[in-house]
Motif scaffolding. Structure first.
Motif, PDB file in Angstrom:
ATOM      1  N   THR A   1      30.013  50.761  45.940  1.00 26.83           N
ATOM      2  CA  THR A   1      29.445  49.484  45.517  1.00 26.83           C
ATOM      3  C   THR A   1      29.866  48.420  46.526  1.00 26.83           C
ATOM      4  O   THR A   1      30.678  48.689  47.400  1.00 26.83           O
ATOM      5  CB  THR A   1      29.978  49.092  44.121  1.00 26.83           C
ATOM      6  OG1 THR A   1      31.379  48.855  44.252  1.00 26.83           O
ATOM      7  CG2 THR A   1      29.742  50.183  43.099  1.00 26.83           C
ATOM      8  N   SER A   2      29.308  47.250  46.361  1.00 27.43           N
ATOM      9  CA  SER A   2      29.689  46.175  47.279  1.00 27.43           C
ATOM     10  C   SER A   2      31.166  45.826  47.092  1.00 27.43           C
ATOM     11  O   SER A   2      31.832  45.332  47.984  1.00 27.43           O
ATOM     12  CB  SER A   2      28.824  44.958  47.017  1.00 27.43           C
ATOM     13  OG  SER A   2      28.979  44.565  45.675  1.00 27.43           O
TER      14      SER A   2
ATOM     15  N   SER B   1      26.858  50.891  53.325  1.00 28.99           N
ATOM     16  CA  SER B   1      27.618  49.715  53.699  1.00 28.99           C
ATOM     17  C   SER B   1      28.992  49.778  53.052  1.00 28.99           C
ATOM     18  O   SER B   1      29.137  50.063  51.867  1.00 28.99           O
ATOM     19  CB  SER B   1      26.883  48.456  53.257  1.00 28.99           C
ATOM     20  OG  SER B   1      26.692  48.493  51.867  1.00 28.99           O
TER      21      SER B   1
END
Lengths: 202, 752
Positions: A153-154, B405
């Motif tokens: 997750t971020s 990311s």
């Protein structure tokens, strides 16, 4: 006559090539664990610590497994420790999972409280399958963390563990899923850099 | 400056000065000029070699078919004109002082023996019949008709040669699969090595194909003349000689890969494709010639993280300063960047990358810059001195990119390179050719090379190599030719000390008739371990790879006997039997590291090996070359002779049988060709690979068929379509490396 032979050989040869497709996919399909929460995939490399806001989540998979005598159950899970995954495919884990269940039974005036602790220590090669499933070198633990779903997750990373059974002296035997919410270790940057260099320099 | 360089320069200077005294006074010489035309069409033949037998003098014909040989001392000479695909003609000419003599040639087309071909396997031009080892040639036409943009792709069609994933070349089973490290085949461009100083692998991406004239593949050990890494053979890429006037050619191609053969293997919904453009420009203006070749290609690859972008530029300048002195400069730059695919994930996901570290993609960037000057000085009509210089600089960098990311604290660190190597190579060579008499030739020389490697995985290393070689050949009774040669290679590694190796060779040629040529040779070979093999310290697939500075050189003894036989007027058969005994072969092995008691991979001298086999190739041409066919077959019997449980088992990653069939049909303006390759299943795999590569045991024979179509609707335009892997066969190009699925390429070529 020569022409006929030639065409016959050519036909046999072409048929062989058309029929033979070379390498083929294996017939057996690997057994994939089914996760109650869909792992989204991700990258475990780095050093991780409990997320301050939501460190350990425990999901009871089968509510019917809770004995009818129990009115209410709060497991109060938390964990401390570090999960460390190197880009070389080696991990080291040092963690303590603590449950402080509170069981309300209708016949008792106060809830039963007790402390349940499991120490997780492991090191060795880990494996990532399809970016979603993490296999660890865990053995003989109360909580089975050998196969984990992974979701990045971020905020950090979530590790999802199924096939766990929370048991207590025959009173409770409840299948649960553990979700570890992790965030990068505060000193993550330097740790990872040192770790990588250790394997590169002659 | 290094002491080794100084001593070599002194020797070269001494040679140059002493031999200059032998120069012929120009007043004692005459010249020869003339034209070469094609008999059938009476058109000029471009690029024909015209040589004065028994001298170092010669010339190539220009675009008008004209040649001019100045500075010929008075006397009687045999002059020979030879070109690929034509029957050579030899004439006698008497040269008088101060006079020009005209000699014209008319050559007839022939397929027999390819006797017009000159090769440089012995460091000077010879016809195939004069060379005691097996040599195969790839003419430029074969490269261009297959829409090939990288030379290693063209080598797939040479009998006895196997081109594996990653540009690794093996000749007659000399190598198994070595991850592109420590090539046992030396690759050169115009006689200058094109190898990396750290891995000792080939920089294929730096070689444009647009300006190639021919590729010469010398099979068997070439160490006695070319030193380390020529143990398994030598590949010399010869570029075109610029013609008079301007010549410009541009070609652009586009193509795609089909989806994998099974739906289970589909790994992307995107169409995988590739594009490329190459240009070539050359001009000759009086004494000065210039050539420029460049190509750019980009591919998505047909596997995960297999995308790639390549740019290369090669420039060549030549100056015939006078009739005795020629100056040349070859310089260039190349870049290569893309994914880093090494092996598959498993057989269920054979197009997925299994070699990336967990959760990451390895990206690789390489670049190289090189400058190769040379000076050729004809001391007199029998002596030629060539001085060559070499400077090459290359960088390779591998970085990790996360597939998702990551938190900002982690990502910037992973952008840094985790493998990096920078190499500076400086060297030179002095080559002396001496036509002792009309029947004897001497080739002698000295080479020096210094490599400085600065690398994360190899450390800071300096290695210097100096060598001296000589080879004498002598004709006996115009039928036999005996060749004897030797080479000493000395090596110095900083902090490791000095070592030396001697390699010798003996060869015999016999012309039984105009159509029957016998050859036999015997030679020693050696290969010094590459810096990567000695000093690597890294990790792969979760396994640590550790250095082994004490590695010894590999050694070999090889022998071969062969015959080239013309059959009727349209068929040539070339047959060789060969024998090679290898010792101290270097291979990666699993072992225990005493430092941390862990299992590690280390390059070690482990293997003794015996390889025997047979090479056969048959070439036929009918109806004035409108239909031509080539068949090549190689049989390899490989035996592991290392003491232990593997004794007498087949060597790893070698195919016992390989077969190539190629047929071309030409009917102007159309052409069509069929290629077929067969390689039997490799018999053994490396046990240590099983530790980190899944399903490494999955192997099949290779059957690959390709179809080619070409049309030249106008003289300057050509359109070519190539369909490769026509039957969508799923094969391997290296262990755990799927070959490309069906792919089609369309190329448009325009020249001025």
């Amino acid at each position: 006559m020569l022409d006929r032979r030639f065409w016959f050989i050519l036909a046999v040869f072409s048929s062989l090539i058309f029929c033979d497709k070379g390498l083929q996919p294996p017939e057996e399909t690997p057994d994939m664990p089914v996760f109650s929460i869909e792992p989204l995939g991700g990258n475990p490399v780095g050093s991780w610590q409990p997320d301050d806001s939501l460190s350990l989540e425990l999901v009871i998979l089968d509510e019917s497994a809770i004995p009818s005598i129990v009115d209410s159950l709060a497991l109060n899970p938390r964990w401390e420790g570090i999960f460390h995954f190197e880009i070389t495919g080696v991990c080291s884990i040092s963690a303590v999972v603590t449950l402080a269940p509170e069981v309300w039974v209708s016949s008792l005036p106060n809830p039963m409280s007790f402390l349940f602790t499991d120490t997780l220590r492991a090191s060795g090669p880990f494996e990532l399958i399809d970016d979603r499933i993490l296999c660890l070198p865990m053995e003989n633990q109360v909580f089975r963390l050998d196969t984990l779903g992974i979701s990045s997750t971020s905020r950090g990373m979530d590790l999802i563990s199924v096939n766990n059974m929370f048991s207590y002296e025959g009173i409770l035997s409840i299948p649960v899923t553990l979700v570890f919410h992790l965030q990068p270790l505060a000193t993550e940057s330097s740790t990872l850099k040192i770790s990588a260099l250790r394997h590169q320099m002659p | 400056m290094n002491k080794g360089i100084l001593s070599n320069l002194a020797v070269i200077f001494f040679l140059f000065v002493s031999l200059s005294g032998f120069s012929d006074p120009s007043t004692d010489s005459g010249s020869i000029s003339g034209t070469v035309t094609q008999a059938e069409t009476q058109t000029p033949l471009v690029g024909t070699n015209v040589l004065l037998i028994g001298t170092m003098l010669g010339a190539a014909t220009d675009s008008q078919g004209r040649f001019y040989i100045p500075g010929v001392p008075q006397g009687i000479y045999e002059i020979k004109a030879s070109a690929i695909g034509f029957k050579s003609i030899q004439k006698t000419v008497r040269v008088e002082k101060g006079q020009n003599h005209t000699v014209d040639f008319t050559l007839q087309e022939t397929a027999v023996l390819m006797d017009g071909v000159s090769v440089t396997a012995s460091r000077y031009q010879q016809s195939l019949d004069e060379i005691p080892v097996s040599v195969s040639l790839i003419p430029a036409m074969e490269i261009h008709e297959r829409n090939i943009l990288s030379v290693d792709e063209a080598l797939k069609y040479v009998p006895g040669v196997n081109s594996m994933s990653g540009g690794q070349i093996t000749i007659r089973g000399s190598s198994g699969f070595n991850w592109g490290v420590g090539s046992r085949v030396l690759v050169m461009v115009n006689g200058q090595p094109f190898m990396t100083g750290d891995n000792w692998s080939v920089n294929w991406y730096g070689i444009p194909t647009a300006n190639i004239n021919q590729v010469e593949v010398m099979k068997g050990s070439g160490s006695a003349l070319y030193g380390s890494s020529a143990m398994g053979g030598v590949i010399n890429i010869i570029t075109q000689e610029p013609e008079e006037g301007n010549r410009f050619e541009i070609s652009t191609l586009t193509g795609f890969y089909s989806k994998p053969g099974f739906s289970e293997w589909h790994w992307t919904d995107k169409r995988q494709h590739f594009e490329g453009t190459s240009v070539q420009w050359s001009t000759r203006l009086g004494k000065i010639s210039t050539q420029l070749a460049s190509s750019y290609r980009v591919t998505t690859g047909y596997r995960e993280n297999d995308d790639n972008q390549i740019f290369n530029l090669m420039t060549m300048l030549g100056c015939n300063y006078n009739s005795n002195l020629r100056l040349d400069l070859m310089a260039g730059h190349a870049r290569n960047q893309g994914g880093f695919y090494i092996y598959w994930k498993d057989l269920a996901n054979p197009y997925a990358n299994g070699s990336d570290p967990y959760g990451f993609r390895s990206r690789s960037k390489s670049n190289m810059t090189y400058v190769y000057p040379s000076v050729s000085y004809i001391i007199n009509h029998r002596m030629l001195l060539t001085l060559k210089g070499r400077y090459a600089q290359s960088n390779t960098e591998e970085t990790l990119k996360s597939k998702i990311s990551l938190p900002s604290q982690v990502d910037p660190i992973l952008d840094n390179s985790f493998r990096m190597s920078s190499v500076n190579s400086l060297g030179g060579e002095a080559l002396f050719n001496y036509q002792i008499s009309s029947v004897g030739t001497l080739v002698a020389g000295s080479e020096y090379q210094s490599d400085h490697v600065n690398s994360i995985q190899y450390g800071d290393r300096r290695i210097s190599r100096a060598s001296y070689y000589a080879q004498v050949s002598h004709d006996v009774l115009n039928t036999f030719k005996i060749t004897l040669g030797g080479r000493y290679d000395g090596e110095n590694i900083r902090s490791q000390g000095t070592s030396g190796e001697f390699s010798g060779t003996l060869g015999l040629n016999c012309d039984l008739s105009a159509k029957t040529h016998l050859r036999a040779s015997m030679g020693q070979g050696f290969r010094a371990p590459a810096i990567a093999e000695r000093f690597v310290s890294t990790f792969t697939g979760g396994l640590r790879v550790r250095e082994n500075p004490g590695l010894l050189p590999e050694r070999s003894l090889s022998a071969e006997a062969g015959i080239r036989q013309g059959i009727a007027s349209s068929m040539t058969l070339d047959l060789s039997v060969f024998y090679s005994l290898y010792d101290n072969l270097i291979e990666p092995q699993l072992s225990t590291d005493p430092e941390d008691d862990a299992v590690v991979v280390r390059f070690e001298n482990v293997n003794k090996a015996l390889i025997t086999g047979l090479d056969a190739s048959l070439r036929t041409d009918w109806w004035t070359n409108q239909i031509s066919s080539r068949v090549g077959y190689t049989f390899l019997n490989t035996l592991d002779r290392s003491p232990g449980p593997d004794y007498n088992k087949p060597l790893k990653y070698r195919s016992r049988h390989t077969l190539y069939v190629s047929t071309d049909f030409k009917l102007h303006p159309l052409s069509m060709g069929i290629d077929f390759r067969y390689l039997s299943q490799t018999e053994r795999v490396d046990e240590y690979h099983k530790a980190f590569i899944k399903d490494i045991d999955a192997r099949v024979p290779t059957y690959v068929a390709s179809l080619r179509f070409g049309i030249s609707p106008w003289r300057r335009y050509r359109l070519q379509l190539v369909i490769d892997n026509l039957f969508r066969y799923n094969y391997l190009i290296a262990p755990a490396n799927m070959g490309p699925p069906l792919n089609a390429t369309l190329q448009l070529k325009i020249n001025s």
